[in-house]
Motif scaffolding. Structure first.
Motif, PDB file in Angstrom:
ATOM      1  N   LYS A 182      76.948  -5.500   3.294  1.00 21.07           N
ATOM      2  CA  LYS A 182      78.356  -5.401   2.877  1.00 21.07           C
ATOM      3  C   LYS A 182      78.793  -3.955   2.725  1.00 21.07           C
ATOM      4  N   LYS A 183      77.821  -3.097   2.395  1.00 15.77           N
ATOM      5  CA  LYS A 183      78.157  -1.680   2.223  1.00 15.77           C
ATOM      6  C   LYS A 183      78.005  -0.911   3.529  1.00 15.77           C
ATOM      7  N   GLY A 184      77.852  -1.642   4.625  1.00 17.69           N
ATOM      8  CA  GLY A 184      77.831  -1.000   5.944  1.00 17.69           C
ATOM      9  C   GLY A 184      76.485  -0.397   6.315  1.00 17.69           C
ATOM     10  N   ILE A 185      75.430  -0.720   5.588  1.00 18.98           N
ATOM     11  CA  ILE A 185      74.108  -0.200   5.962  1.00 18.98           C
ATOM     12  C   ILE A 185      73.538  -1.081   7.079  1.00 18.98           C
ATOM     13  N   LYS A 186      73.211  -0.449   8.188  1.00 24.06           N
ATOM     14  CA  LYS A 186      72.652  -1.202   9.336  1.00 24.06           C
ATOM     15  C   LYS A 186      71.180  -1.459   9.066  1.00 24.06           C
ATOM     16  N   VAL A 187      70.808  -2.736   9.063  1.00 23.37           N
ATOM     17  CA  VAL A 187      69.420  -3.102   8.784  1.00 23.37           C
ATOM     18  C   VAL A 187      68.755  -3.527  10.094  1.00 23.37           C
TER      19      VAL A 187
END
Ligand code: GLA
Length: 390
Positions: A104-109
C-alpha cells in the motif's frame, strides 16, 4: 533453537545453499500492569521477553512468496498480487497483512522465502501475533530499504492486525515488541505515544509467567465487545463531559461515571479503565522507589478489577491468581494480556520460586484438570536484525 540448526532447516526446505538468508528476531512481551487501557488512550507498562519469533528470509528471482514455520504444519505459497486477501484462520494472515501494508505504501516486493520459528507460546497473551508481524515488518523494511522508522513499522503491524486479521487490538503489543529494551519496562502513554524506559529491578524477586493452557475460545469477539462497551461509555458521557477517550478522565472522576452512566455493565467497564490507569502511575512510581511490595499489591488490585469490573478473567486465570496469592513469597500476581485464558504474571521472592511452581501446578491441575506451564523469562530487546553466526 540453535541458529545453525534453524538455517539448516531453511536449506532443507527451500534448497539453493549458495544464497544465505538473513536472520531477524522480534520478542514477545509480558504486560506487568495496565490492562485493557491501550485502546482507551491509557497507560500500559509492558516489558519484552527473551522469547520471541525468529525469521530467516531470502529474496528470490521469482514472483512467489513462500511461507513456512517450524511451529505450524501448513506451508503456503502465493503469487505476489496487487493486494492480498485474508486466508481464514491461518497464521499466514499475519505476514500477509504486513506485506499488504508495504504494498500500500508503494514498496515493490519481489519473491521471498520466509521461514519462521517462535518460542513464545501461541495464543497465550504474550504477543505471539505482534511478534510475527513485527519480525516481518523489520525484515521487509531492511531487505527493500524502505526506510520506515520503528514507529511507522509499529503502526503498519497494528493496521495489519486490525484491518487484515480482524482483531481490533490497541497499540501496546506492537509498540513494546518494537521498542523493548533489555532490563527495562516501557511506561507508555497510548494517547500520545510518549514513553519512558524504566529499569526493571525487582531486587530479590523473580518474574514468573504461568500459562493456563486453556484452549483459545471467543477471545477476539469478547475483546472487540469490551472495546465497544468503552466507546459506549464515552458516548453516554458526551452530554455531561465530552472526552476523546476514557483515559482523559482521572480516577477522581469515577463519581461522575456513577452519576451519569446508568447501565451497570458499562459503568463497571469504564471504572476499570480509570482505576487501572491510576494503578499504572502508582506502579511505575513504586518501581522507581524500589518498593516491590507496593508494586505487587497494585498487580493484585489490577486483577481484582479485571475480574469484577472488566470481567475478562475466568475460572482458569482466577484459580492461578487466587490460589497463587496464598502461597509463600508471592508479592503480586495477575492475569496479563487480553484475558479469558492465556497467562498470569507473578512476582515471587527468589527463594520461593520452586515451591510456587510445584504447589501451584498441583492445585491448578487438581481444580481444573489442566496442566499449566511455567516460564521464568528474562527481558530482551525489541525487534531487529540478528547476526546469523551468533
Ligand atoms: C491484547 C491486545 C492489546 C491490549 C491487551 C489488553 O494483548 O493486543 O492491544 O489491549 O490485549 O491490555
Amino acid at each position: 533453537m540453535e541458529t545453525k540448526f534453524f538455517s539448516e532447516k531453511f536449506f532443507e526446505k527451500y534448497g539453493n545453499r549458495k544464497i544465505n538468508p538473513v536472520l531477524f528476531f522480534s520478542p514477545g512481551r509480558v504486560n506487568l500492569i495496565g490492562e485493557h487501557t491501550d485502546y482507551n488512550g491509557g497507560y500500559v507498562f509492558p516489558c519484552t521477553l527473551n522469547y520471541g519469533t525468529y525469521l530467516l528470509i531470502r529474496k528470490t528471482n521469482s514472483n512467489t512468496l513462500r511461507f513456512s514455520s517450524v511451529n505450524f504444519s501448513n506451508d503456503e505459497e502465493t503469487e505476489i498480487s496487487e493486494l492480498f486477501i485474508n486466508k481464514g484462520s491461518n497464521w499466514i494472515n499475519y505476514p500477509l497483512g504486513v506485506i499488504n501494508e508495504f504494498l500500500k505504501k508503494g514498496i515493490k516486493v519481489c519473491g521471498l522465502d520466509f521461514f519462521y520459528y517462535g518460542d513464545v507460546p501461541d495464543g497465550a497473551g504474550l504477543s505471539s501475533s505482534a511478534s510475527i508481524e513485527m519480525v516481518t515488518a523489520v525484515a521487509l523494511n531492511d531487505l527493500f530499504g524502505a526506510g520506515f522508522d520503528m514507529l511507522e513499522l509499529v503502526h503498519m503491524s497494528q493496521r495489519a492486525e486490525n484491518e487484515f486479521v480482524g482483531m481490533n487490538c490497541g497499540i501496546m503489543d506492537q509498540f513494546s515488541v518494537g521498542f523493548g529494551k533489555k532490563d527495562h519496562a516501557i511506561f507508555l502513554n497510548c494517547d500520545n505515544l510518549g514513553y519512558e524506559m524504566v529499569p526493571l529491578n525487582l531486587k530479590n524477586h523473580s518474574l514468573i509467567i504461568t500459562n493456563t493452557n486453556k484452549k483459545r475460545g471467543l477471545t477476539d469477539s469478547k475483546y472487540n465487545e469490551r472495546r465497544s462497551e468503552c466507546e459506549k461509555a464515552v458516548e453516554l458521557l458526551k452530554p455531561f463531559r465530552p472526552v476523546k477517550n476514557l483515559s482523559r478522565l482521572s480516577v477522581e472522576e469515577i463519581p461522575l461515571l456513577e452519576e451519569h452512566i446508568t447501565d451497570p455493565v458499562i459503568l463497571r467497564r469504564a471504572r476499570h479503565v480509570l482505576s487501572e490507569n491510576q494503578r499504572v502511575l502508582d506502579a511505575v512510581k513504586a518501581l522507581k522507589d524500589n518498593n516491590i511490595q507496593a508494586f505487587g499489591s497494585l498487580m493484585n488490585q489490577s486483577h481484582d478489577s479485571l475480574k469484577n469490573d472488566y470481567e475478562v478473567t475466568g475460572i482458569e486465570l482466577d484459580t492461578l491468581v487466587y490460589e497463587g496469592r496464598e502461597l509463600p513469597g508471592v508479592t503480586g500476581t495477575r492475569m496479563t494480556g487480553a484475558g479469558f485464558g492465556g497467562c498470569t504474571v507473578s512476582i515471587v521472592k527468589n527463594e520461593y520460586t520452586t515451591e510456587f511452581i510445584t504447589r501451584l501446578a498441583e492445585i491448578y491441575t487438581r481444580q481444573t484438570g489442566i496442566t499449566p506451564d511455567f516460564y521464568l523469562p528474562e527481558t530482551g530487546n525489541g525487534a531487529g536484525k540478528k547476526d546469523i553466526t551468533s
